[in-house]
Scaffold this motif. Structure first.
Motif, PDB file in Angstrom:
ATOM      1  N   THR A 229      -0.601   4.835  -0.476  1.00 18.29           N
ATOM      2  CA  THR A 229      -1.296   5.993   0.078  1.00 18.29           C
ATOM      3  C   THR A 229      -1.985   5.703   1.411  1.00 18.29           C
ATOM      4  O   THR A 229      -2.081   6.591   2.250  1.00 18.29           O
ATOM      5  CB  THR A 229      -2.307   6.561  -0.936  1.00 18.29           C
ATOM      6  N   LYS A 230      -2.436   4.480   1.623  1.00 18.17           N
ATOM      7  CA  LYS A 230      -3.124   4.164   2.878  1.00 18.17           C
ATOM      8  C   LYS A 230      -2.143   4.200   4.054  1.00 18.17           C
ATOM      9  O   LYS A 230      -2.457   4.691   5.125  1.00 18.17           O
ATOM     10  CB  LYS A 230      -3.790   2.791   2.790  1.00 18.17           C
ATOM     11  N   THR A 231      -0.942   3.671   3.842  1.00 17.04           N
ATOM     12  CA  THR A 231       0.054   3.624   4.920  1.00 17.04           C
ATOM     13  C   THR A 231       0.893   4.904   4.993  1.00 17.04           C
ATOM     14  O   THR A 231       1.690   5.063   5.904  1.00 17.04           O
ATOM     15  CB  THR A 231       0.989   2.409   4.756  1.00 17.04           C
ATOM     16  N   ASN A 232       0.729   5.792   4.023  1.00 10.80           N
ATOM     17  CA  ASN A 232       1.442   7.072   4.015  1.00 10.80           C
ATOM     18  C   ASN A 232       0.432   8.183   3.765  1.00 10.80           C
ATOM     19  O   ASN A 232       0.364   8.746   2.661  1.00 10.80           O
ATOM     20  CB  ASN A 232       2.517   7.089   2.915  1.00 10.80           C
ATOM     21  N   PRO A 233      -0.391   8.521   4.778  1.00  4.71           N
ATOM     22  CA  PRO A 233      -1.431   9.525   4.588  1.00  4.71           C
ATOM     23  C   PRO A 233      -0.843  10.828   4.040  1.00  4.71           C
ATOM     24  O   PRO A 233       0.229  11.254   4.462  1.00  4.71           O
ATOM     25  CB  PRO A 233      -2.005   9.730   5.988  1.00  4.71           C
ATOM     26  N   GLY A 234      -1.552  11.436   3.075  1.00  6.13           N
ATOM     27  CA  GLY A 234      -1.080  12.688   2.487  1.00  6.13           C
ATOM     28  C   GLY A 234      -0.133  12.497   1.321  1.00  6.13           C
ATOM     29  O   GLY A 234       0.290  13.468   0.698  1.00  6.13           O
TER      30      GLY A 234
ATOM     31  N   ASP B 242      -7.198   4.416  -3.117  1.00  9.09           N
ATOM     32  CA  ASP B 242      -5.805   4.230  -2.707  1.00  9.09           C
ATOM     33  C   ASP B 242      -4.924   3.785  -3.867  1.00  9.09           C
ATOM     34  O   ASP B 242      -5.390   3.173  -4.827  1.00  9.09           O
ATOM     35  CB  ASP B 242      -5.715   3.165  -1.596  1.00  9.09           C
TER      36      ASP B 242
ATOM     37  N   THR C  93       0.640  12.242  -2.142  1.00  9.75           N
ATOM     38  CA  THR C  93      -0.080  12.484  -3.397  1.00  9.75           C
ATOM     39  C   THR C  93       0.856  12.594  -4.581  1.00  9.75           C
ATOM     40  O   THR C  93       0.463  12.325  -5.707  1.00  9.75           O
ATOM     41  CB  THR C  93      -0.914  13.781  -3.336  1.00  9.75           C
TER      42      THR C  93
ATOM     43  N   ASP D 179       8.646  10.256  -1.483  1.00 12.33           N
ATOM     44  CA  ASP D 179       7.623  11.268  -1.251  1.00 12.33           C
ATOM     45  C   ASP D 179       8.189  12.604  -1.734  1.00 12.33           C
ATOM     46  O   ASP D 179       9.173  13.091  -1.184  1.00 12.33           O
ATOM     47  CB  ASP D 179       7.269  11.331   0.239  1.00 12.33           C
TER      48      ASP D 179
ATOM     49  N   ASP E  87       0.836  -1.185   0.000  1.00  9.22           N
ATOM     50  CA  ASP E  87       0.000   0.000   0.000  1.00  9.22           C
ATOM     51  C   ASP E  87       0.878   1.244   0.000  1.00  9.22           C
ATOM     52  O   ASP E  87       1.798   1.322   0.808  1.00  9.22           O
ATOM     53  CB  ASP E  87      -0.795   0.000   1.310  1.00  9.22           C
TER      54      ASP E  87
END
Length: 193
Positions: free
Chosen positions: A14-19, A167, A21, A134, A12
């Motif tokens: 985006t689910k495990t790294n909120p924000g 996600d 994008t 990121d 995962d």
């Protein structure tokens, strides 16, 4: 802390790294010591894939000669013709928020330019990797080291980033092709000419 993946693993993003994008897909490699008379010019590409697993046209194929999608969701930062130096040899920037809803996957590939004419293949390449960074803070989220499983292949699908609901996930693929860019394009539904 970076997560290291092996072939076939999924994770995962985006689910495990909120924000998360916007990511930098960094690709790197070294060439084994050999003298074939020509530099190794490896090229990273991204294929925007729809429900049928195929690209629809040239706008869905991002590489050094078509460096970005029309809306800027995927951008190739430039061609490195020698692979010299430390770190990423080529980078593709991807903004998840701009990827068209109909695009379900983005295939990340590397090919050897003029491989047949130069008698080069991935058996002569070592330390190949892909990493996801990121873009907002430069933190490496994950890394996939390809290992040395190749011999005559001239193109490799390294990974796919894919959508599941809202996600985004990452799959380590590491699948080789003979026939270079033309074979890869055909696999993804495009004519290399």
């Amino acid at each position: 802390m970076t997560i290291s993946l092996s072939k076939g693993q999924r994770i995962d993003l985006t689910k495990t790294n909120p924000g998360l994008t916007k990511v930098i897909v960094g690709l790197g490699w070294d060439t084994n010591k050999y003298n074939g008379g020509s530099d190794f010019d490896l090229d990273a590409s991204a294929f925007m894939l729809y429900q049928d697993g195929k690209a629809k046209g040239v706008d869905d194929f991002v590489f050094y000669n078509n460096p970005k999608t029309p809306n800027g969701s995927v951008v190739h930062t430039g061609d490195n013709r020698t692979g010299e130096g430390e770190g990423d040899d080529e980078q593709i920037i991807m903004d998840f928020s701009l990827v068209p809803a109909a695009v379900e996957r983005v295939g990340i590939t590397v090919t050897i330019h003029d491989a047949q004419a130069r008698a080069q293949n991935f058996g002569q390449v070592s330390n190949a990797f892909v990493r996801i960074v990121d873009e907002a803070n430069g933190r490496e989220v994950l890394r996939y080291d390809l290992g040395e499983d190749f011999s005559v292949e001239t193109a490799v699908v390294i990974c796919e980033l894919y959508r599941q609901g809202s996600d985004w996930k990452f799959q380590a693929i590491g699948s080789g092709f003979s026939g270079g860019l033309a074979a890869l394009c055909k696999n993804y539904g495009l004519d290399a000419n």
